[in-house]
Design a protein around this motif. Structure first.
Motif, PDB file in Angstrom:
ATOM      1  N   GLY A 187     -34.461 123.077  73.726  1.00  0.00           N
ATOM      2  CA  GLY A 187     -35.527 123.614  73.846  1.00  0.00           C
ATOM      3  C   GLY A 187     -35.189 124.281  73.083  1.00  0.00           C
ATOM      4  N   THR A 188     -36.382 125.563  73.173  1.00  0.00           N
ATOM      5  CA  THR A 188     -36.663 127.078  72.311  1.00  0.00           C
ATOM      6  C   THR A 188     -36.818 127.962  73.569  1.00  0.00           C
ATOM      7  OG1 THR A 188     -38.628 126.577  71.452  1.00  0.00           O
ATOM      8  CG2 THR A 188     -36.659 126.119  70.433  1.00  0.00           C
ATOM      9  N   GLY A 189     -37.870 127.573  74.165  1.00  0.00           N
ATOM     10  CA  GLY A 189     -38.903 128.481  75.408  1.00  0.00           C
ATOM     11  C   GLY A 189     -40.197 128.882  75.246  1.00  0.00           C
ATOM     12  N   LYS A 190     -40.635 127.737  74.290  1.00  0.00           N
ATOM     13  CA  LYS A 190     -41.619 127.253  73.554  1.00  0.00           C
ATOM     14  C   LYS A 190     -42.048 126.814  73.439  1.00  0.00           C
ATOM     15  CE  LYS A 190     -42.029 132.478  71.562  1.00  0.00           C
ATOM     16  NZ  LYS A 190     -42.336 132.699  70.460  1.00  0.00           N
ATOM     17  N   ASP A 191     -42.220 125.485  74.430  1.00  0.00           N
ATOM     18  CA  ASP A 191     -41.432 124.200  74.193  1.00  0.00           C
ATOM     19  C   ASP A 191     -43.791 123.073  74.959  1.00  0.00           C
ATOM     20  OD1 ASP A 191     -39.460 124.188  72.734  1.00  0.00           O
ATOM     21  OD2 ASP A 191     -38.746 124.130  75.088  1.00  0.00           O
ATOM     22  N   TYR A 192     -44.596 123.766  75.150  1.00  0.00           N
ATOM     23  CA  TYR A 192     -45.569 122.835  75.429  1.00  0.00           C
ATOM     24  C   TYR A 192     -47.041 124.424  75.453  1.00  0.00           C
ATOM     25  CZ  TYR A 192     -42.349 120.814  79.088  1.00  0.00           C
ATOM     26  OH  TYR A 192     -41.465 120.171  80.035  1.00  0.00           O
ATOM     27  N   LEU A 193     -47.464 123.135  75.218  1.00  0.00           N
ATOM     28  CA  LEU A 193     -48.870 123.935  74.828  1.00  0.00           C
ATOM     29  C   LEU A 193     -49.289 123.811  76.256  1.00  0.00           C
ATOM     30  CD1 LEU A 193     -49.955 121.712  71.775  1.00  0.00           C
ATOM     31  CD2 LEU A 193     -50.322 124.576  72.225  1.00  0.00           C
ATOM     32  N   ASN A 194     -49.700 125.780  76.304  1.00  0.00           N
ATOM     33  CA  ASN A 194     -50.791 125.092  77.483  1.00  0.00           C
ATOM     34  C   ASN A 194     -52.240 126.200  77.034  1.00  0.00           C
ATOM     35  OD1 ASN A 194     -48.127 125.947  79.393  1.00  0.00           O
ATOM     36  ND2 ASN A 194     -47.309 127.216  77.164  1.00  0.00           N
ATOM     37  N   CYS A 195     -53.124 125.787  78.159  1.00  0.00           N
ATOM     38  CA  CYS A 195     -54.598 125.675  77.909  1.00  0.00           C
ATOM     39  C   CYS A 195     -54.983 126.134  79.432  1.00  0.00           C
ATOM     40  CB  CYS A 195     -55.236 124.573  77.831  1.00  0.00           C
ATOM     41  SG  CYS A 195     -54.814 123.443  76.603  1.00  0.00           S
TER      42      CYS A 195
ATOM     43  N   ARG B  40     -47.087 118.370  76.136  1.00  0.00           N
ATOM     44  CA  ARG B  40     -45.719 118.471  75.496  1.00  0.00           C
ATOM     45  C   ARG B  40     -45.737 117.581  74.136  1.00  0.00           C
ATOM     46  NH1 ARG B  40     -42.361 116.466  80.346  1.00  0.00           N
ATOM     47  NH2 ARG B  40     -43.709 114.568  79.825  1.00  0.00           N
ATOM     48  N   GLN B  41     -45.002 117.922  73.544  1.00  0.00           N
ATOM     49  CA  GLN B  41     -44.221 116.885  72.541  1.00  0.00           C
ATOM     50  C   GLN B  41     -44.247 115.722  72.975  1.00  0.00           C
ATOM     51  OE1 GLN B  41     -42.297 119.348  69.699  1.00  0.00           O
ATOM     52  NE2 GLN B  41     -41.715 117.326  68.271  1.00  0.00           N
TER      53      GLN B  41
ATOM     54  N   ASN C  47     -43.538 113.124  69.842  1.00  0.00           N
ATOM     55  CA  ASN C  47     -42.813 112.701  69.044  1.00  0.00           C
ATOM     56  C   ASN C  47     -41.885 113.661  68.757  1.00  0.00           C
ATOM     57  OD1 ASN C  47     -45.234 113.768  67.218  1.00  0.00           O
ATOM     58  ND2 ASN C  47     -45.342 111.739  66.474  1.00  0.00           N
ATOM     59  N   ALA C  48     -41.032 112.812  67.814  1.00  0.00           N
ATOM     60  CA  ALA C  48     -40.121 114.478  66.689  1.00  0.00           C
ATOM     61  C   ALA C  48     -40.792 114.614  66.102  1.00  0.00           C
ATOM     62  CB  ALA C  48     -38.832 112.586  66.534  1.00  0.00           C
ATOM     63  N   LEU C  49     -42.013 113.900  65.169  1.00  0.00           N
ATOM     64  CA  LEU C  49     -42.667 114.738  64.274  1.00  0.00           C
ATOM     65  C   LEU C  49     -43.624 115.888  64.162  1.00  0.00           C
ATOM     66  CD1 LEU C  49     -44.067 111.538  62.584  1.00  0.00           C
ATOM     67  CD2 LEU C  49     -42.030 113.171  61.813  1.00  0.00           C
ATOM     68  N   GLY C  50     -44.102 115.948  65.502  1.00  0.00           N
ATOM     69  CA  GLY C  50     -44.523 117.543  65.905  1.00  0.00           C
ATOM     70  C   GLY C  50     -46.028 117.249  65.943  1.00  0.00           C
ATOM     71  N   THR C  51     -46.432 115.428  65.787  1.00  0.00           N
ATOM     72  CA  THR C  51     -48.580 115.466  65.117  1.00  0.00           C
ATOM     73  C   THR C  51     -48.652 114.917  66.932  1.00  0.00           C
ATOM     74  OG1 THR C  51     -47.465 113.347  64.802  1.00  0.00           O
ATOM     75  CG2 THR C  51     -48.015 114.622  63.019  1.00  0.00           C
ATOM     76  N   LEU C  52     -47.770 115.129  68.432  1.00  0.00           N
ATOM     77  CA  LEU C  52     -48.774 114.117  69.002  1.00  0.00           C
ATOM     78  C   LEU C  52     -48.423 115.064  70.503  1.00  0.00           C
ATOM     79  CD1 LEU C  52     -47.898 110.342  68.455  1.00  0.00           C
ATOM     80  CD2 LEU C  52     -50.657 112.217  68.330  1.00  0.00           C
ATOM     81  N   TYR C  53     -49.053 115.329  71.043  1.00  0.00           N
ATOM     82  CA  TYR C  53     -48.784 115.622  72.089  1.00  0.00           C
ATOM     83  C   TYR C  53     -49.240 114.910  73.396  1.00  0.00           C
ATOM     84  CZ  TYR C  53     -46.479 119.679  70.531  1.00  0.00           C
ATOM     85  OH  TYR C  53     -45.693 120.851  69.263  1.00  0.00           O
ATOM     86  N   ASN C  54     -48.420 115.032  74.875  1.00  0.00           N
ATOM     87  CA  ASN C  54     -48.856 114.829  75.822  1.00  0.00           C
ATOM     88  C   ASN C  54     -49.178 115.400  77.042  1.00  0.00           C
ATOM     89  OD1 ASN C  54     -46.469 114.173  78.354  1.00  0.00           O
ATOM     90  ND2 ASN C  54     -45.825 114.113  76.838  1.00  0.00           N
ATOM     91  N   MET C  55     -50.690 115.596  77.379  1.00  0.00           N
ATOM     92  CA  MET C  55     -50.961 116.444  78.484  1.00  0.00           C
ATOM     93  C   MET C  55     -49.955 115.493  80.365  1.00  0.00           C
ATOM     94  SD  MET C  55     -54.810 115.610  78.067  1.00  0.00           S
ATOM     95  CE  MET C  55     -55.604 116.892  79.723  1.00  0.00           C
ATOM     96  N   VAL C  56     -49.156 116.338  80.588  1.00  0.00           N
ATOM     97  CA  VAL C  56     -48.099 116.583  82.003  1.00  0.00           C
ATOM     98  C   VAL C  56     -49.157 115.835  82.921  1.00  0.00           C
ATOM     99  CG1 VAL C  56     -46.101 117.787  82.892  1.00  0.00           C
ATOM    100  CG2 VAL C  56     -46.206 117.865  80.252  1.00  0.00           C
ATOM    101  N   GLY C  57     -48.438 115.334  83.622  1.00  0.00           N
ATOM    102  CA  GLY C  57     -49.124 115.234  84.594  1.00  0.00           C
ATOM    103  C   GLY C  57     -50.071 114.318  85.019  1.00  0.00           C
ATOM    104  N   PHE C  58     -50.896 114.094  83.546  1.00  0.00           N
ATOM    105  CA  PHE C  58     -52.351 113.301  83.753  1.00  0.00           C
ATOM    106  C   PHE C  58     -52.188 112.066  83.672  1.00  0.00           C
ATOM    107  CE2 PHE C  58     -53.105 117.436  83.753  1.00  0.00           C
ATOM    108  CZ  PHE C  58     -54.668 117.740  83.458  1.00  0.00           C
ATOM    109  N   GLN C  59     -51.608 111.117  84.197  1.00  0.00           N
ATOM    110  CA  GLN C  59     -51.892 109.367  84.541  1.00  0.00           C
ATOM    111  C   GLN C  59     -53.734 109.707  85.250  1.00  0.00           C
ATOM    112  OE1 GLN C  59     -49.070 111.129  85.233  1.00  0.00           O
ATOM    113  NE2 GLN C  59     -48.015 111.259  87.344  1.00  0.00           N
TER     114      GLN C  59
END
Length: 461
Positions: free
Chosen positions: A188-196, A271-272, A274-286
């Motif tokens: 990781g880079t320390g900036k691996d999540y999108l935060n809302c 969280r990212q 796929n490797a392309l960085g085009t898709l992000y999943n909502m963590v814990g949102f099953q």
């Protein structure tokens, strides 16, 4: 004596058997129904449609699954041929008369001189050439055999699915990239999540919507208990209004650069995926919310007001292998190259996707058995994008695949990024339409090139 066995007479197995037979290979197709049925199937027919009768959009010009339809037709798919012959009105979708469709597939398979159908349950993995295409309701005995061959952690019996968002639809005037406490983590880079971020009022409104939303009950055949590690978000909300703030929506260790002096009341992380960085999943949102409710409620989250979803969430029984770790790029089991996996047991989602994996497995196996070689289609095509998702084809051989592999329908988020082409639409619609047109144009060119055996375009490399 057959040259190869195909286990499972659903969409993937029927397609694989057809492709092999058309290539001159002798096939034994094993289907356990009606000798032994499942709780979901109603008949002993080949290619029975268990749920919907829709193959989804048939628009090959602007839809990834429509593009997959076109590629399947071009490859002589018996599933698409039978679907086209039994189409019913459904707007822009390809929907079928389910009984007529199944009968058409069965007639073709039963009438092929290179296919022998055996109505028998297979409880052990074959040692000779075979394609396993047993679907998400693989029998317990065969599932145990697969577990023994691949490892106890390689087979998922319960599928906890979080929604997946197209990265380009997240509002970055609100969201930001940051890992909790800026920790880089492995790779990781320390900036691996999108935060809302949410303030108190936004959080309370969100919780109210979750508690009031329409949800899907478990089907009787699933018999799935809730696990504390993958509780649906609405169940967590029922346990207390603050539960989510101390779980997947906890705000600690994060600072909003858009408003650094104000502490968020809650934060949704993506969280990212796929490797392309085009898709992000909502963590814990099953979730077991109905699809319509999901889209409406998740767009209450700041930053996701105009989010578009590659997949919505769910929690249900499913049986599929950890394909990115276990399969090579031609769907062979790395530890037993005589075996291939196809269909939903390989970790794809949807009728069309299952058919496509069956077609590819059949084509790959036929090439080997007849002394040839078939290279995987480029990832810029619908088949190639789906195959890369399933097998981790974009990952290096040194990796063990994604940390949490989940089935997914084909969508443009699985394709390498492309620059939009000009369209007649204006504003945001122009960019979206232009990008879809560019995906389609590139895919058609590269698919045609792959089919003729010429070198792929630079975009496909």
């Amino acid at each position: 004596m057959a040259d190869i066995d195909v286990i499972g007479g659903g969409l993937a197995g029927s397609e694989a058997a057809w492709q092999l037979a058309e290539a001159g290979v002798k096939v034994r197709l094993f289907e356990m129904r009606p000798v032994r049925t499942t709780a979901a199937h109603k008949t002993g027919s080949l290619a029975e449609l268990v749920c919907s009768n829709s193959f989804r959009s048939d628009d090959a010009a602007s839809n990834a699954v429509g593009l997959l339809h076109a590629e399947l037709r071009d490859m002589g798919s018996i599933i698409l041929r039978s679907a086209d012959a039994n189409q019913v009105p459904a707007g822009g979708a390809l929907a079928v008369d389910r009984e007529g469709f199944s009968a058409a597939v069965a007639a073709a398979i039963e009438g092929h001189p290179n296919i022998t159908i055996v109505r028998e349950e297979i409880t052990a993995l074959p040692t000779g050439p075979a394609i396993v295409a047993t679907g998400p309701l693989t029998s317990d005995a065969l599932a145990e055999a697969i577990t023994a061959a691949t490892g106890a952690d390689a087979l998922a019996f319960f599928d906890a699915i979080a929604p997946i968002v197209y990265r380009e639809t997240v509002n970055m005037d609100v969201a930001w990239f940051q890992s909790r406490y800026d920790k880089p983590g492995p790779g990781g880079t320390g900036k691996d999540y999108l935060n809302c971020p949410m303030d108190r009022d936004q959080y309370e409104t969100f919780i109210d919507a979750l508690l009031e939303a329409d949800r899907v009950d478990f089907h009787e055949f699933e018999g799935t208990p809730y696990f504390d590690g993958c509780l649906p978000i609405e169940v967590m909300a029922e346990r207390g209004r603050e539960t989510l703030r101390h779980g997947p929506m906890k705000p600690i260790g994060l600072t909003n650069p858009h408003n650094p002096t104000v502490k968020a009341h809650a934060i949704v992380q993506l969280r990212q995926d796929n490797a392309l960085g085009t898709l992000y999943n909502m963590v814990g949102f099953q979730t077991k919310l109905r699809y319509g409710a999901q889209a409406e409620i998740f767009r209450l989250i700041p930053g996701l007001e105009k989010a578009e979803f590659a997949r919505l969430g769910g929690l249900h029984r499913n049986t599929y292998i950890d394909s990115p770790r276990l399969l090579d790029q031609t769907l062979r089991l790395k530890s037993s190259p005589n075996l291939r996996f196809a269909g939903q047991v390989s970790g794809c989602e949807g009728y069309v996707e299952a058919s496509a994996t069956g077609l590819m497995a059949g084509r790959f196996a036929a090439a080997e058995l007849t002394g040839g070689h078939l290279a995987p289609p480029p990832q810029t095509t619908a088949m190639g994008a789906l195959l890369a998702h399933i097998t981790g084809g974009h990952l290096s051989h040194e990796t063990s695949g994604p940390r949490s592999y989940q089935p997914m329908n084909v969508n443009f988020g699985l394709f390498p990024p492309v620059e939009p082409v000009a369209t007649g639409k204006k504003g945001r619609g122009q960019k979206k339409a232009g990008r879809k047109a560019a995906y389609t144009e590139r895919a058609r060119l590269d698919f045609s090139t792959w089919r003729t055996g010429a070198p792929a375009s630079e975009a496909a490399e």
